[in-house]
Design an enzyme around this catalytic site. Structure first.
Site, PDB file in Angstrom:
ATOM      1  N   HIS A 115       8.377  11.845  16.304  1.00  0.00           N
ATOM      2  CA  HIS A 115       7.049  12.219  15.808  1.00  0.00           C
ATOM      3  C   HIS A 115       6.023  11.176  16.249  1.00  0.00           C
ATOM      4  O   HIS A 115       4.955  11.502  16.770  1.00  0.00           O
ATOM      5  CB  HIS A 115       7.085  12.331  14.274  1.00  0.00           C
ATOM      6  N   ASN A 116       6.356   9.903  16.072  1.00  0.00           N
ATOM      7  CA  ASN A 116       5.421   8.844  16.456  1.00  0.00           C
ATOM      8  C   ASN A 116       5.215   8.804  17.966  1.00  0.00           C
ATOM      9  O   ASN A 116       4.105   8.557  18.440  1.00  0.00           O
ATOM     10  CB  ASN A 116       5.923   7.481  15.973  1.00  0.00           C
TER      11      ASN A 116
ATOM     12  N   VAL B  83       0.808  -1.225   0.000  1.00  0.00           N
ATOM     13  CA  VAL B  83       0.000   0.000   0.000  1.00  0.00           C
ATOM     14  C   VAL B  83       0.845   1.281   0.000  1.00  0.00           C
ATOM     15  O   VAL B  83       0.594   2.198  -0.787  1.00  0.00           O
ATOM     16  CB  VAL B  83      -1.040  -0.044   1.149  1.00  0.00           C
TER      17      VAL B  83
ATOM     18  N   GLY C 257       4.150   1.750  -0.853  1.00  0.00           N
ATOM     19  CA  GLY C 257       4.980   1.884  -2.048  1.00  0.00           C
ATOM     20  C   GLY C 257       4.165   2.249  -3.279  1.00  0.00           C
ATOM     21  O   GLY C 257       4.553   3.138  -4.049  1.00  0.00           O
TER      22      GLY C 257
ATOM     23  N   LYS D  74      11.374  11.014  12.792  1.00  0.00           N
ATOM     24  CA  LYS D  74      10.115  10.301  12.555  1.00  0.00           C
ATOM     25  C   LYS D  74       9.732   9.482  13.796  1.00  0.00           C
ATOM     26  O   LYS D  74       8.550   9.421  14.176  1.00  0.00           O
ATOM     27  CB  LYS D  74      10.250   9.376  11.332  1.00  0.00           C
TER      28      LYS D  74
ATOM     29  N   ARG E 220      22.121   9.014  48.783  1.00  0.00           N
ATOM     30  CA  ARG E 220      23.155   8.351  47.980  1.00  0.00           C
ATOM     31  C   ARG E 220      24.507   8.464  48.667  1.00  0.00           C
ATOM     32  O   ARG E 220      25.326   7.551  48.637  1.00  0.00           O
ATOM     33  CB  ARG E 220      23.210   8.969  46.568  1.00  0.00           C
TER      34      ARG E 220
ATOM     35  N   ALA F  48       9.988  -3.209   7.360  1.00  0.00           N
ATOM     36  CA  ALA F  48      11.194  -2.808   8.083  1.00  0.00           C
ATOM     37  C   ALA F  48      11.838  -4.044   8.694  1.00  0.00           C
ATOM     38  O   ALA F  48      11.152  -4.996   9.047  1.00  0.00           O
ATOM     39  CB  ALA F  48      10.825  -1.795   9.163  1.00  0.00           C
TER      40      ALA F  48
ATOM     41  N   ARG G 151      -0.906   2.269  27.085  1.00  0.00           N
ATOM     42  CA  ARG G 151      -1.321   1.245  26.113  1.00  0.00           C
ATOM     43  C   ARG G 151      -1.015  -0.140  26.660  1.00  0.00           C
ATOM     44  O   ARG G 151      -1.808  -1.072  26.515  1.00  0.00           O
ATOM     45  CB  ARG G 151      -0.591   1.450  24.779  1.00  0.00           C
TER      46      ARG G 151
ATOM     47  N   SER H 171       5.437  10.063   6.935  1.00  0.00           N
ATOM     48  CA  SER H 171       4.252   9.988   7.798  1.00  0.00           C
ATOM     49  C   SER H 171       3.013  10.442   7.057  1.00  0.00           C
ATOM     50  O   SER H 171       3.074  11.299   6.188  1.00  0.00           O
ATOM     51  CB  SER H 171       4.414  10.859   9.040  1.00  0.00           C
TER      52      SER H 171
ATOM     53  N   HIS I 127      28.397   8.484  47.498  1.00  0.00           N
ATOM     54  CA  HIS I 127      28.370   9.014  46.132  1.00  0.00           C
ATOM     55  C   HIS I 127      28.676  10.504  46.069  1.00  0.00           C
ATOM     56  O   HIS I 127      28.701  11.067  45.002  1.00  0.00           O
ATOM     57  CB  HIS I 127      27.012   8.710  45.484  1.00  0.00           C
TER      58      HIS I 127
ATOM     59  N   GLU J 126       2.904  11.436  18.799  1.00  0.00           N
ATOM     60  CA  GLU J 126       1.579  10.968  18.362  1.00  0.00           C
ATOM     61  C   GLU J 126       0.947  10.099  19.462  1.00  0.00           C
ATOM     62  O   GLU J 126      -0.234  10.263  19.794  1.00  0.00           O
ATOM     63  CB  GLU J 126       1.774  10.191  17.060  1.00  0.00           C
TER      64      GLU J 126
ATOM     65  N   ASN K  89       9.730   2.211   8.186  1.00  0.00           N
ATOM     66  CA  ASN K  89       9.886   2.658   9.574  1.00  0.00           C
ATOM     67  C   ASN K  89      11.081   1.975  10.213  1.00  0.00           C
ATOM     68  O   ASN K  89      10.937   1.133  11.088  1.00  0.00           O
ATOM     69  CB  ASN K  89       8.622   2.312  10.371  1.00  0.00           C
TER      70      ASN K  89
HETATM   71  P1  NDP Z   1       4.482  -3.925   4.338  1.00  0.00           P
HETATM   72  O1  NDP Z   1       5.232  -3.443   5.508  1.00  0.00           O
HETATM   73  O2  NDP Z   1       3.310  -4.807   4.542  1.00  0.00           O
HETATM   74  O3  NDP Z   1       5.536  -4.690   3.375  1.00  0.00           O
HETATM   75  C1  NDP Z   1       5.109  -5.398   2.231  1.00  0.00           C
HETATM   76  C2  NDP Z   1       6.088  -5.206   1.125  1.00  0.00           C
HETATM   77  O4  NDP Z   1       7.397  -5.677   1.487  1.00  0.00           O
HETATM   78  C3  NDP Z   1       5.700  -5.997  -0.116  1.00  0.00           C
HETATM   79  O5  NDP Z   1       5.988  -5.212  -1.239  1.00  0.00           O
HETATM   80  C4  NDP Z   1       6.604  -7.210  -0.030  1.00  0.00           C
HETATM   81  O6  NDP Z   1       6.838  -7.833  -1.269  1.00  0.00           O
HETATM   82  C5  NDP Z   1       7.859  -6.563   0.477  1.00  0.00           C
HETATM   83  N1  NDP Z   1       8.805  -7.521   1.050  1.00  0.00           N
HETATM   84  C6  NDP Z   1       8.718  -8.165   2.243  1.00  0.00           C
HETATM   85  N2  NDP Z   1       9.795  -8.944   2.420  1.00  0.00           N
HETATM   86  C7  NDP Z   1      10.586  -8.791   1.335  1.00  0.00           C
HETATM   87  C8  NDP Z   1      11.845  -9.331   0.951  1.00  0.00           C
HETATM   88  N3  NDP Z   1      12.528 -10.180   1.743  1.00  0.00           N
HETATM   89  N4  NDP Z   1      12.358  -8.954  -0.258  1.00  0.00           N
HETATM   90  C9  NDP Z   1      11.690  -8.084  -1.037  1.00  0.00           C
HETATM   91  N5  NDP Z   1      10.500  -7.542  -0.728  1.00  0.00           N
HETATM   92  C10 NDP Z   1       9.965  -7.891   0.453  1.00  0.00           C
HETATM   93  O7  NDP Z   1       4.068  -2.700   3.380  1.00  0.00           O
HETATM   94  P2  NDP Z   1       3.495  -1.246   3.729  1.00  0.00           P
HETATM   95  O8  NDP Z   1       3.227  -0.640   2.413  1.00  0.00           O
HETATM   96  O9  NDP Z   1       2.408  -1.294   4.744  1.00  0.00           O
HETATM   97  O10 NDP Z   1       4.707  -0.499   4.421  1.00  0.00           O
HETATM   98  C11 NDP Z   1       5.962  -0.352   3.782  1.00  0.00           C
HETATM   99  C12 NDP Z   1       6.929   0.341   4.746  1.00  0.00           C
HETATM  100  O11 NDP Z   1       6.431   1.637   5.048  1.00  0.00           O
HETATM  101  C13 NDP Z   1       7.104  -0.378   6.096  1.00  0.00           C
HETATM  102  O12 NDP Z   1       8.448  -0.244   6.513  1.00  0.00           O
HETATM  103  C14 NDP Z   1       6.218   0.413   7.017  1.00  0.00           C
HETATM  104  O13 NDP Z   1       6.661   0.350   8.366  1.00  0.00           O
HETATM  105  C15 NDP Z   1       6.375   1.817   6.451  1.00  0.00           C
HETATM  106  N6  NDP Z   1       5.296   2.739   6.733  1.00  0.00           N
HETATM  107  C16 NDP Z   1       4.005   2.344   6.726  1.00  0.00           C
HETATM  108  C17 NDP Z   1       2.973   3.226   6.998  1.00  0.00           C
HETATM  109  C18 NDP Z   1       1.581   2.768   6.952  1.00  0.00           C
HETATM  110  O14 NDP Z   1       0.689   3.582   7.291  1.00  0.00           O
HETATM  111  N7  NDP Z   1       1.302   1.537   6.538  1.00  0.00           N
HETATM  112  C19 NDP Z   1       3.251   4.639   7.305  1.00  0.00           C
HETATM  113  C20 NDP Z   1       4.625   4.986   7.187  1.00  0.00           C
HETATM  114  C21 NDP Z   1       5.593   4.058   6.944  1.00  0.00           C
HETATM  115  P3  NDP Z   1       5.884  -9.069  -1.761  1.00  0.00           P
HETATM  116  O15 NDP Z   1       4.700  -8.430  -2.399  1.00  0.00           O
HETATM  117  O16 NDP Z   1       6.731  -9.819  -2.709  1.00  0.00           O
HETATM  118  O17 NDP Z   1       5.536  -9.850  -0.529  1.00  0.00           O
END
Ligand code: NDP
Length: 475
Positions: free
Chosen positions: A186-187, A12, A14, A183, A445, A76, A288, A128, A451, A190, A102
């Protein structure tokens, strides 16, 4: 090679970032380990701009203009390392790998150092705004070399959110881990913002007995004043929502156990290492944890009783809560900025605090009207000892203190937990106390551990011979 920038990882975040680049007129190379996601993106959105899809990573790299810019948006952790290794093997000196995931800033520092050895730039970048932000304009927090930002900066700034004055919410914050660090804080902020809003809700709901639909209206009103922010707006939306299945307010059918992905915890762990009191973020993170500590809650809920007398709710309590919320929120931000300043000194990042608050003004989750004021405060005096010493903020918290004290006292009498409000007020009182009981702690202390202590009236370090004649010696 035709692509201005590339995105690896088309889940989502990317895909939305890739579409955002394309919609701004950049040619975007796209690659995903599982090729079906790449074709899905092109099938659904290929007409939004110029995409260059590749099934093989080597073709993706070859499709990028030099210096190449590949932005990683994968899970990550180990996945990020795996993708970095694959990309680095295919790239040439001067090319850039940008990690928008992240990542923990220590990992970013490690990766940057390793890639610098190979002549590559590594730009750890906080992003973010969730999936909608990624598509429509996120807040972007890059760290990395100045040289990389020269050609990368304009592309990131183009797709970033724009503050109300039109400034892009994207600024190079410093080298290596600086972006991911900002970042992370920031979190953390948040977390504390959300906890404070939760406490305000709880006080008005349980303490005063206001129903969610009316609370939604109160939060909407607050959103047109000093508290104007995305999180207050979201709060009004959630409180105003009725569950279709039961007809009850949705907030009443949601299980009251807050989840977390770990960035709040990272912030607190780092603050402990740096010795910076971020009590607002820490209390929010622990609140939490308490909410989801099922064993302890279930074991205690029928045993621990509440107040024997019903607490009186002061007149004008809704306004008191609003002021306590605003003051506590300012404290939480002041603490977060202290942490950024401490880390910047520790790691030699040279982070400009005004740039942080300026770039949080739009796109990100903590976007808020009062960030304009914070930006002005840092810009007019970057050496402020604390944000609370900026004249405008001194006035706000001082003016709020009577209301704030009534709220914390009422909460205690009513048996409603307000760790955020209470700890923020304790922090305020800690800073303004001329004498703290730390003097006694130093005495203790010195007693049990030799100390030593310093005196208020003389230079030097002293020890009292507690087990002997109790005479003082300079050491
Ligand atoms: P995910 O964290 O769910 O990651 C899925 C993606 O990672 C897929 O494209 C997957 O490829 C790929 N992937 C996983 N393992 C591998 C590997 N070993 N080699 C190559 N590709 C791999 O996706 P999100 O879009 O939710 O988040 C992406 C990043 O952005 C994360 O680091 C997240 O923490 C960060 N982020 C997310 C936010 C959010 O609101 N969701 C906000 C800000 C940052 P495949 O399709 O082949 O499985």
């Amino acid at each position: 090679s035709t692509a201005d920038i590339g995105v690896v990882g088309l889940a989502v975040m990317g895909s939305n970032l890739a579409r955002n680049f394309a919609r701004h007129g950049f040619t975007v190379a796209v690659y995903n380990r599982t090729y079906a996601k790449t074709t899905d993106l092109i099938d659904a959105h290929g007409d939004e701009g110029d995409f260059v899809p590749s099934e093989e990573l080597k073709d993706f790299v070859a499709s990028l203009k030099r210096p190449r810019k590949a932005m990683i948006m994968v899970q990550a952790g180990p996945a990020t390392d795996a993708v970095i290794d694959q990309l680095a093997a295919l790239m040439e000196e001067g090319d850039m790998i940008i990690d928008g995931g992240n990542a923990h800033f220590e990992n970013t520092r490690r990766r940057e150092a390793a890639l610098r050895e190979q002549g590559l730039h590594f730009v750890g970048t906080g992003v973010s705004g969730g999936e909608e932000g990624a598509l429509l304009g996120p807040a972007i927090m890059p760290g990395g070399s100045e040289e990389s930002y020269e050609s990368l900066g304009p592309i990131l700034e183009a797709i970033s959110a724009k503050a109300p004055d039109g400034t892009p919410c994207c600024t190079r914050l410093g080298p290596d881990g600086a972006g991911h660090f900002v970042k992370m804080v920031h979190n953390g902020i948040e977390y504390s913002d959300m906890q404070l809003i939760g406490e305000a809700y709880d006080l008005l709901r349980r303490g005063v007995g206001i129903e969610p639909a009316d609370l939604a209206r109160i939060f909407s009103e607050w959103n047109s004043g000093d508290l104007d922010s995305y999180l207050i707006e979201v709060t009004a939306e959630v409180l105003g929502h009725t569950d279709a299945a039961t007809g009850k307010p949705l907030v009443d059918v949601i299980v009251d156990q807050a989840g977390q992905k770990g960035t709040g915890r990272w912030t607190v762990q780092n603050a402990l290492d740096l010795g910076v009191p971020v009590t607002g973020i820490a209390e929010a993170t622990f609140a939490r944890a308490l909410s989801s500590g099922v064993k302890q809650r279930e074991g205690a809920v029928d045993l621990l009783t509440g107040p024997t007398e019903k607490a009186a709710i002061p007149d004008g309590f809704v306004e008191d809560v609003r002021q306590a919320l605003y003051a506590s929120k300012i404290v939480a931000y002041a603490q977060g900025f202290d942490q950024i300043a401490a880390a910047s000194a520790e790691y030699d990042w040279g982070i400009d605090l005004g740039s942080c608050s300026a770039l949080w003004r739009a796109g990100c989750i903590i976007r808020a009207r009062f960030l304009d004021r914070i930006t002005e405060a840092w810009r007019s005096d970057p050496d402020l000892p604390t944000l609370l010493a900026a004249p405008e903020f001194t006035k706000i918290v001082t003016d709020a203190q009577d209301a704030w004290r009534r709220v914390v006292a009422t909460a205690a009498l009513a048996g409603i937990p307000t760790p955020g409000f209470s700890s923020a007020l304790a922090y305020y009182d800690g800073l303004r106390s001329r004498r703290l009981p730390a003097a006694l702690i130093q005495g203790q202390r010195d007693f049990f551990g030799a100390h030593t202590y310093r005196r208020v009236d003389r230079e030097g370090t002293f020890h009292t011979d507690w087990s002997g004649d109790r005479a003082e010696h300079e050491v």
